[in-house]
Design a protein around this motif. Structure first.
Motif, short mmCIF file in Angstrom:
data_model
loop_
_atom_site.label_atom_id
_atom_site.label_comp_id
_atom_site.label_asym_id
_atom_site.label_seq_id
_atom_site.Cartn_x
_atom_site.Cartn_y
_atom_site.Cartn_z
N ILE A 287 5.98 -3.63 -14.00
CA ILE A 287 6.21 -4.54 -13.14
C ILE A 287 7.23 -5.66 -13.56
O ILE A 287 8.37 -6.25 -12.74
CB ILE A 287 4.79 -5.68 -14.03
N LEU A 288 7.48 -5.74 -15.70
CA LEU A 288 8.71 -6.56 -15.05
C LEU A 288 10.18 -5.18 -14.67
O LEU A 288 11.49 -6.20 -14.40
CB LEU A 288 9.53 -6.42 -16.64
N ASP A 289 10.14 -4.35 -15.16
CA ASP A 289 11.16 -2.86 -14.37
C ASP A 289 11.04 -3.81 -12.40
O ASP A 289 12.49 -4.10 -12.14
CB ASP A 289 11.46 -1.68 -14.49
N ALA A 290 9.57 -3.58 -11.66
CA ALA A 290 10.13 -3.88 -10.79
C ALA A 290 10.81 -5.28 -9.97
O ALA A 290 11.38 -5.69 -9.35
CB ALA A 290 8.56 -3.13 -9.96
N GLN A 291 10.09 -6.14 -11.41
CA GLN A 291 10.89 -7.59 -10.87
C GLN A 291 12.51 -7.52 -11.32
O GLN A 291 12.91 -8.15 -10.13
CB GLN A 291 10.65 -8.45 -11.83
N GLN A 292 13.28 -7.33 -12.07
CA GLN A 292 14.76 -6.70 -12.29
C GLN A 292 14.95 -6.10 -10.84
O GLN A 292 16.43 -6.28 -10.68
CB GLN A 292 14.69 -6.32 -13.38
N MET A 293 13.98 -4.92 -10.17
CA MET A 293 14.79 -4.37 -9.33
C MET A 293 14.77 -5.23 -7.64
O MET A 293 14.43 -5.05 -6.42
CB MET A 293 14.34 -3.28 -9.45
N SER A 294 14.57 -6.64 -8.13
CA SER A 294 13.64 -6.98 -6.55
C SER A 294 12.85 -6.92 -6.21
O SER A 294 12.27 -6.13 -4.29
CB SER A 294 14.68 -7.36 -5.80
N VAL B 187 5.48 -4.94 -7.93
CA VAL B 187 5.23 -6.10 -8.77
C VAL B 187 4.02 -5.81 -8.29
O VAL B 187 2.51 -5.73 -9.25
CB VAL B 187 5.82 -7.81 -8.70
N ILE B 188 3.15 -6.66 -7.26
CA ILE B 188 2.00 -6.39 -6.07
C ILE B 188 1.18 -5.49 -6.48
O ILE B 188 0.46 -5.56 -7.26
CB ILE B 188 2.08 -7.25 -5.61
N ALA B 189 1.59 -4.17 -6.40
CA ALA B 189 1.21 -3.07 -6.44
C ALA B 189 0.65 -3.05 -7.82
O ALA B 189 -0.21 -2.10 -8.75
CB ALA B 189 2.12 -1.37 -6.29
N GLY B 190 1.77 -2.91 -8.78
CA GLY B 190 1.07 -3.04 -10.25
C GLY B 190 -0.20 -3.95 -10.98
O GLY B 190 -0.51 -4.01 -11.39
N ALA C 288 0.55 -1.36 0.16
CA ALA C 288 0.31 0.20 -0.12
C ALA C 288 1.17 0.85 -0.01
O ALA C 288 0.40 1.87 -0.56
CB ALA C 288 -1.27 0.12 1.41
N SER C 289 1.88 1.24 0.58
CA SER C 289 2.86 1.81 0.91
C SER C 289 3.55 2.52 -0.59
O SER C 289 3.84 3.47 -0.85
CB SER C 289 3.80 2.12 1.51
N SER C 290 4.36 1.67 -0.68
CA SER C 290 4.58 1.96 -2.61
C SER C 290 3.31 2.01 -3.42
O SER C 290 3.82 2.85 -4.54
CB SER C 290 5.54 0.81 -2.77
N LEU C 291 2.20 2.13 -3.34
CA LEU C 291 1.35 1.91 -4.05
C LEU C 291 1.54 4.02 -4.24
O LEU C 291 0.85 3.94 -5.31
CB LEU C 291 0.65 1.09 -3.53
N LEU C 292 1.13 4.24 -2.89
CA LEU C 292 0.46 5.63 -2.47
C LEU C 292 1.75 6.31 -3.50
O LEU C 292 1.42 7.52 -3.77
CB LEU C 292 0.31 5.72 -0.90
N ALA C 293 3.23 6.11 -3.21
CA ALA C 293 3.94 6.95 -3.10
C ALA C 293 4.28 6.88 -4.64
O ALA C 293 4.48 8.14 -5.21
CB ALA C 293 5.73 6.15 -2.98
N MET C 294 3.97 5.47 -5.10
CA MET C 294 3.77 5.89 -6.89
C MET C 294 3.16 6.50 -8.06
O MET C 294 2.97 7.06 -8.74
CB MET C 294 3.99 4.36 -7.79
N MET C 295 1.64 6.59 -6.13
CA MET C 295 0.94 7.27 -6.88
C MET C 295 0.75 9.34 -6.72
O MET C 295 1.15 9.91 -7.42
CB MET C 295 -0.40 7.41 -5.75
N ARG C 296 1.76 9.39 -5.65
CA ARG C 296 1.76 10.81 -5.09
C ARG C 296 3.28 11.32 -6.41
O ARG C 296 3.17 12.10 -7.13
CB ARG C 296 2.63 10.85 -3.56
N ASP C 297 3.98 10.01 -7.02
CA ASP C 297 5.13 11.03 -7.58
C ASP C 297 4.98 10.68 -9.30
O ASP C 297 5.19 11.07 -9.61
CB ASP C 297 6.33 10.60 -7.54
N GLY C 298 3.33 10.26 -9.67
CA GLY C 298 3.05 10.39 -10.76
C GLY C 298 3.59 8.88 -11.46
O GLY C 298 2.67 9.32 -12.44
#
Ligand SMILES: Nc1ncnc2c1ncn2[C@@H]1O[C@H](COP(=O)(O)OP(=O)(O)OP(=O)(O)O)[C@@H](O)[C@H]1O
Ligand SMILES: [Mg+2]
Lengths: 240, 247
Positions: free
Chosen positions: B205-212, B217-220, B39-49
């Motif tokens: 998603i793919l990018d997030a996976q490569q960065m572990s 990934v789940i947020a995506g 949830a927090s990374s989802l929010l962060a991704m929403m906030r920074d666009g």
């Protein structure tokens, strides 16, 4: 309207079926001409030929009107996506003002006031059939063709609709060609009755002199009814 | 409203199981991040666009591809009604193509069109064309003959009959086709973006996976599901609007 030498045959299961065989007949263009015949004798075929929904094999249909026909099918055939009002105005042309006046008049005539915004699925069978009648009248036809329009209705509704049809006919002054297999209906409505049997017009009766509403138990009516039954049954015996 | 409540209960249960699984410690939090982290990374991704940017990019591709596929399906469907002879020429080819999954063509598409927008849009067109075409064709071809005769009786021309009777008869089928087609396009674009792309939700998603970053990934994945459900819901409302007369 005069029909001369009209023939039509279908191919059914690899065999030729002659439905109409050199049919000759003349309708009463001011009155209600009833074509009476048993099921399968070719009544619907005759109407479809007159309405030019199918070509005839032979013969001609002569008629002095403008050619504008109003057709009422055995089923109401309303557009399910249009309201009753829009269905009635389906063939009514473009002029908005005129259409609105027409709609009001026809709703009153067919007793559908208050239902113009209902969809066909929300109307009863009788109301749908009345909407179909109103739709046919809205295109200002010179002549109405009706194919057993009340056959699917119960006795009381049918009687009611017959009364309404007579009312419409009196007010609108249009010729009507009405097809039915019911002798009672023919006697109740027709100014002229034609017996269609074996692909030809077997007999005709002139009932212009009998005013509406008719008492079907009246002596003359019973005599005509007997005569009609005899004509249809007599042929049954000779063909058997 | 009742249904809504039950859905909420179901989601809460799922979250609880998820939280328990995290706390059990069977998987490391790198593999299975806790709901709060997602949830927090989802929010962060929403906030920074970033999230909106990727959603918009994927949506744009879907809308272009879907629009083209819809146009083609409409044309072919109309042709099936108006010129049935013509259909005999292309019918078998379409039948063949229908059985080829678009993702299997991606190798060729990349060779021919590169990894740019073109090949992604073609994938979407291929994925959504067939369900739309089949439904639209069905709608046009099966228009009620008895209603068409009513048009003939009122002296309508062929074109008028088409507009006033065939099209309304076909609209429910057209809408159903569009709804299915949209679902297919959405799935196809995510697949295509995961194979070759530098933007879009699949890439995210793919990018997030490569960065572990499995939280991302789940947020995506959640975003993809939510957008898909929302689009479908919009279409369902449209369909119900049109079929309001049926009840
Ligand atoms: N399209 C068609 N193809 C083949 N045969 C047909 C077709 N239409 C009608 N017929 C045949 O023509 C004959 C007359 O049919 P028609 O529908 O005119 O009868 P009808 O008098 O209207 O009967 P009903 O009172 O039951 O409606 C029937 O025997 C039927 O099998
Ligand atoms: Mg009939």
């Amino acid at each position: 309207m005069e029909i001369r030498n009209l023939s039509k045959s279908y191919q059914v299961a690899g065999r030729r079926l002659d439905v109409l065989k050199h049919l000759n007949m003349k309708t009463d263009d001011r009155g209600i001409t009833v074509v009476l015949g048993r099921s399968g004798c070719g009544k619907t075929t005759l109407l479809r030929l007159i309405a030019r929904l199918e070509p005839a094999d032979e013969g001609e249909i002569l008629w002095e009107g403008s050619g504008k026909l109003g057709v009422i099918f055995q089923e109401p055939r309303l557009m399910p996506w249009l309201t009753a009002g829009d269905n009635i105005l389906f063939g009514a042309g473009r002029k908005e003002q005129e259409k609105q006046e027409k709609l009001e008049r026809l709703l009153k005539l067919t007793g559908l006031e208050g239902f113009e915004d209902a969809y066909p699925a929300q109307l009863s069978g009788g109301m749908q059939q009345r909407a179909a009648l109103a739709r046919a009248l809205a295109s200002d036809p010179d002549y109405l063709l009706m194919d057993e329009p009340f056959a699917a209705l119960d006795y009381f509704t049918r009687r009611q609709m017959q009364k309404e049809l007579l009312e419409v006919w009196r007010k609108e002054q249009k010729g009507v060609l009405f097809v039915t297999h019911s002798i009672e209906e023919a006697l109740a409505l027709g100014t002229k009755i034609l017996i269609l049997d074996g692909g030809v017009c077997r007999k005709e009766y002139d009932l212009t002199g009998y005013p509406y509403p008719r008492d079907l138990l009246d002596g003359d009516m019973i005599a005509i009814r007997k005569d009609i039954i005899e004509h249809i049954e007599e042929r049954e015996e000779t063909t058997l | 409203m009742k249904r809504f409540g039950k859905t909420a209960v179901g989601i809460c249960l799922l979250l609880a199981v998820w939280q328990l699984a995290v706390m059990s410690g069977i998987w490391s939090t790198y593999v299975l991040p806790p709901p709060a982290k997602v949830a927090s990374s989802l929010l962060a991704m929403m906030r920074d666009g970033t999230l909106w940017k990727h959603i918009l990019i994927s949506m744009r591709r879907v809308l272009i591809g879907f629009g083209i596929a819809f146009g083609l399906a409409l044309l072919c469907g109309m042709a099936a009604r108006g010129l049935p002879r013509l259909e005999e020429y292309y019918g078998s080819f379409l039948e063949f193509m229908r059985h080829v999954p678009p993702i299997s063509l991606i190798a060729l598409l990349i060779l021919w069109f590169g990894i740019g927008e073109t090949s992604k849009i073609i994938i979407i067109v291929l994925a959504s064309f067939f369900p739309m075409y089949l439904n639209i064709r069905q709608g046009f071809v099966s228009a009620d003959r008895k209603l068409l005769e009513v048009g003939t009786v009122f002296g309508l021309s062929r074109w008028q009959r088409f507009c006033r009777i065939v099209v309304p008869c076909a609209i429910p089928d057209i809408l159903v086709g569009m709804r299915i087609g949209l679902g297919y396009s959405w799935r196809a674009i995510i697949g295509a973006e995961m194979i070759a792309a530098a933007s879009g939700l699949g890439y995210l998603i793919l990018d997030a996976q490569q960065m572990s970053r499995s939280d991302r990934v789940i947020a995506g994945i959640l975003t993809i599901g939510v957008v898909g459900v929302l689009c479908d819901w919009l279409f369902r409302i449209l369909i119900q609007r049109w079929q309001r007369y049926g009840d």
